[in-house]
Design a protein around this motif. Structure first.
Motif, short mmCIF file in Angstrom:
data_model
loop_
_atom_site.label_atom_id
_atom_site.label_comp_id
_atom_site.label_asym_id
_atom_site.label_seq_id
_atom_site.Cartn_x
_atom_site.Cartn_y
_atom_site.Cartn_z
N VAL A 123 -7.55 73.84 -103.00
CA VAL A 123 -7.78 74.21 -101.38
C VAL A 123 -8.66 73.07 -101.01
O VAL A 123 -9.85 72.95 -101.52
N PRO A 124 -8.03 72.21 -100.19
CA PRO A 124 -8.70 71.07 -99.83
C PRO A 124 -10.09 71.50 -98.85
O PRO A 124 -9.88 72.44 -98.09
N PHE A 125 -10.94 70.67 -98.64
CA PHE A 125 -12.20 70.72 -97.71
C PHE A 125 -12.40 69.48 -97.18
O PHE A 125 -13.00 68.62 -97.83
N PRO A 126 -11.84 69.53 -95.85
CA PRO A 126 -12.30 68.10 -95.38
C PRO A 126 -13.47 68.07 -94.49
O PRO A 126 -13.75 68.22 -93.48
N SER A 156 -4.34 73.45 -96.40
CA SER A 156 -3.96 74.34 -97.62
C SER A 156 -2.16 74.41 -97.55
O SER A 156 -1.71 74.26 -98.55
N ALA A 157 -2.18 74.79 -96.27
CA ALA A 157 -0.55 75.01 -95.92
C ALA A 157 0.28 73.45 -96.27
O ALA A 157 1.47 73.54 -97.00
N ASP A 158 -0.35 72.32 -95.92
CA ASP A 158 0.50 71.28 -96.19
C ASP A 158 0.29 70.82 -97.72
O ASP A 158 1.17 70.36 -98.20
N VAL A 207 2.87 71.13 -103.31
CA VAL A 207 3.01 71.65 -104.52
C VAL A 207 4.22 72.12 -104.88
O VAL A 207 4.60 72.19 -106.19
N TRP A 208 4.96 72.88 -103.87
CA TRP A 208 6.25 73.64 -104.26
C TRP A 208 7.37 72.61 -104.85
O TRP A 208 8.28 73.09 -105.82
N PRO A 209 7.71 71.56 -104.29
CA PRO A 209 8.59 70.76 -104.99
C PRO A 209 8.26 70.38 -106.69
O PRO A 209 9.03 70.31 -107.41
N ILE A 210 6.79 70.10 -106.94
CA ILE A 210 6.48 69.84 -108.21
C ILE A 210 6.81 71.11 -109.02
O ILE A 210 7.08 70.99 -110.17
#
Length: 138
Positions: free
Chosen positions: A58-61, A118-120, A125-128
């Motif tokens: 979960v990124p934190f910009p 997080s959506a981005d 992540v889904w293709p991985i």
């Protein structure tokens, strides 16, 4: 016509601030502090903790959130100063409403930013995951 507060016509005395200006400004300061201490700081702390416990999933910009927070602080302080220096209660109340709206928008910004990021990241992540699943099942 000379009033009690104006003194003589050639004097530079100004009309005193109405009590409503002081009350509205005091309420605005209390509301801004309540939003900052009761919502913004715990929320940012929670989101930072979520980022730390998920090892960056979960990124934190940090930079964007910090810049928006600093800009919000400047705007809120300017609007509070504007509310305190008005000579009409209605104008002061209008400024305080803007102060509260800006502080709520600054509080909501980290949640929206992290949700979008997080959506981005989830889209990346889904293709991985599907590739790993195909490797595992094949």
């Amino acid at each position: 016509m000379t009033t009690a507060w104006a003194g003589r016509r050639d004097s530079t005395a100004r009309r005193p601030r109405p009590r409503g200006v002081w009350i509205a400004s005091g309420i605005g300061i209390v509301l801004v502090l309540a939003v900052a201490l009761g919502a913004y700081l715990p929320l940012v702390g929670f989101l930072g903790g979520v980022t730390a416990t998920t090892a960056g999933l979960v990124p934190f910009p940090f930079i964007r959130i910090t810049l928006v927070t600093l800009l919000g602080v400047v705007v809120v302080l300017a609007l509070l100063l504007w509310a305190l220096t008005r000579r009409h209660t209605v104008t002061s109340v209008f400024a305080i409403v803007l102060v509260v709206l800006v502080s709520l928008a600054v509080t909501a910004y980290p949640v929206v930013t992290i949700a979008i990021a997080s959506a981005d990241r989830a889209g990346d992540v889904w293709p991985i995951i599907t590739d790993l699943w195909q490797r595992f099942t094949s």
